[in-house]
Design an enzyme around this catalytic site. Structure first.
Site, PDB file in Angstrom:
ATOM      1  N   GLY A   1     -56.192  31.454  45.718  1.00 51.17           N
ATOM      2  CA  GLY A   1     -57.064  32.224  44.063  1.00 51.17           C
ATOM      3  C   GLY A   1     -58.259  32.757  45.340  1.00 51.17           C
ATOM      4  CB  SER A   2     -58.153  33.388  48.901  1.00 46.31           C
ATOM      5  OG  SER A   2     -57.493  34.399  49.398  1.00 46.31           O
ATOM      6  CG  ASN A   3     -56.855  38.646  47.160  1.00 47.05           C
ATOM      7  OD1 ASN A   3     -57.740  39.666  47.354  1.00 47.05           O
ATOM      8  ND2 ASN A   3     -55.574  38.501  47.436  1.00 47.05           N
TER       9      ASN A   3
ATOM     10  NE  ARG B   1     -40.450  40.298  32.203  1.00 46.25           N
ATOM     11  CZ  ARG B   1     -41.129  38.122  33.420  1.00 46.25           C
ATOM     12  NH1 ARG B   1     -41.567  37.945  33.771  1.00 46.25           N
ATOM     13  NH2 ARG B   1     -39.626  37.764  34.554  1.00 46.25           N
TER      14      ARG B   1
ATOM     15  CG  MET C   1     -47.422  33.722  42.022  1.00 47.27           C
ATOM     16  SD  MET C   1     -47.163  35.076  43.134  1.00 47.27           S
ATOM     17  CE  MET C   1     -46.062  34.685  44.277  1.00 47.27           C
ATOM     18  NE  ARG C   2     -45.920  35.867  33.325  1.00 49.63           N
ATOM     19  CZ  ARG C   2     -44.201  35.279  32.057  1.00 49.63           C
ATOM     20  NH1 ARG C   2     -44.369  33.756  32.891  1.00 49.63           N
ATOM     21  NH2 ARG C   2     -43.899  35.170  31.400  1.00 49.63           N
TER      22      ARG C   2
ATOM     23  CG  HIS D   1     -47.569  43.438  47.443  1.00 49.78           C
ATOM     24  ND1 HIS D   1     -46.871  42.728  46.833  1.00 49.78           N
ATOM     25  CD2 HIS D   1     -47.164  43.887  48.703  1.00 49.78           C
ATOM     26  CE1 HIS D   1     -45.404  42.551  47.456  1.00 49.78           C
ATOM     27  NE2 HIS D   1     -45.928  43.547  48.801  1.00 49.78           N
TER      28      HIS D   1
ATOM     29  CD  GLU E   1     -44.557  49.939  31.926  1.00 50.17           C
ATOM     30  OE1 GLU E   1     -44.261  50.485  32.877  1.00 50.17           O
ATOM     31  OE2 GLU E   1     -44.585  50.492  30.798  1.00 50.17           O
TER      32      GLU E   1
ATOM     33  CD  GLU F   1     -53.611  40.329  50.425  1.00 53.79           C
ATOM     34  OE1 GLU F   1     -54.087  39.227  49.473  1.00 53.79           O
ATOM     35  OE2 GLU F   1     -52.682  39.686  51.365  1.00 53.79           O
TER      36      GLU F   1
HETATM   37  C1  GRF Z   1     -51.792  37.127  48.636  1.00 52.62           C
HETATM   38  O1  GRF Z   1     -52.012  37.097  49.484  1.00 52.62           O
HETATM   39  C2  GRF Z   1     -52.379  38.695  47.535  1.00 52.62           C
HETATM   40  O2  GRF Z   1     -51.347  39.752  48.201  1.00 52.62           O
HETATM   41  C3  GRF Z   1     -50.772  37.869  46.872  1.00 52.62           C
HETATM   42  O3  GRF Z   1     -50.732  36.901  46.573  1.00 52.62           O
HETATM   43  C4  GRF Z   1     -51.860  36.512  47.202  1.00 52.62           C
HETATM   44  C5  GRF Z   1     -52.574  35.511  46.653  1.00 52.62           C
HETATM   45  O4  GRF Z   1     -53.598  35.356  47.344  1.00 52.62           O
HETATM   46  N1  GRF Z   1     -49.979  38.698  45.393  1.00 52.62           N
HETATM   47  P1  GRF Z   1     -54.929  34.548  46.692  1.00 52.62           P
HETATM   48  O5  GRF Z   1     -54.364  33.650  45.676  1.00 52.62           O
HETATM   49  O6  GRF Z   1     -55.370  35.577  46.937  1.00 52.62           O
HETATM   50  O7  GRF Z   1     -55.394  33.501  47.476  1.00 52.62           O
END
Ligand code: GRF
Length: 207
Positions: free
Chosen positions: A13-15, A66, A91-92, A110, A143, A175
């Protein structure tokens, strides 16, 4: 009324934290993160959101097809009346149902310069391929995996001594910066989508 953002995550969850910091500091103005959802109940990002007083919960996906799962997510997001969804380490793959429920309102980040190295372990893929530059991409979600129109990218040079971890750490800093910038652009609506291209109608402020 504040513009309402929903965040989807599966891990650290750093983003999410970078976006929450930007909202709190007014870099993303007149907005709030209304809900954080995860498919994993052990995602550290859920606890981090709660610690900030942001509503957060897991909706486990076990045993669900899904689209059936995405219907639960979409209804939780609609309940909160979010206008923008930020996937942040979610991650889905999402279903066509989800994409059409929030067409051009779902963003993803990404850790590569797409279309290079989609999918998992992008930083390892980049090193193994021997590229000299990698980076990160914020794009609209459709999609297909990591494939929608690109909003922003940042370039990160690859150093000779890099491991997947050191490269990932340098990419992550970028990011956090470009995700805030992309959210501002999309919330402000100062862009149009022309085919695959996202074109800016005026210069946007850098973060
Ligand atoms: C990040 O590198 C993002 O680009 C990718 O998964 C990672 C998630 O990191 N989709 P965080 O959970 O936001 O720290």
């Amino acid at each position: 009324m504040k513009r309402r953002i929903g965040v989807l995550l599966s891990g650290r969850g750093s983003n999410f934290e970078a976006l929450a910091d930007s909202v709190a500091a007014g870099r993303i103005a007149n907005a709030e993160i209304s809900i954080v959802l995860s498919n994993r109940d052990d995602a550290p990002g859920i606890a981090k959101a709660k610690a900030r007083g942001i509503e957060a919960r897991a909706i486990p996906s076990r045993g669900l097809e899904r689209e059936a799962y995405d219907r639960l997510i979409v209804s939780a997001l609609r309940e909160k009346q979010v206008e923008l969804i930020c996937m942040a380490g979610y991650m889905r793959m999402v279903s066509a149902y989800f994409v059409s429920a929030f067409r051009e309102r779902i963003l993803n980040i990404h850790p590569s310069l797409l279309p290079a190295f989609p999918g998992l372990e992008s930083q390892r893929q980049a090193l193994e391929h021997g590229v000299k530059f990698s980076g990160c991409t914020v794009h609209f979600v459709d999609e297909r995996l990591d494939a929608g129109p690109i909003i922003l990218q940042a370039v990160v040079p690859v150093e000779d001594g890099d491991t997947p971890e050191t490269l990932a750490a340098r990419i992550l800093r970028e990011e956090h910066r470009i995700y805030t910038e992309a959210v501002r652009i999309v919330l402000d609506g100062c862009y149009r989508i022309d085919g695959r291209r996202v074109l800016f109608e005026r210069a946007h402020e850098k973060v």
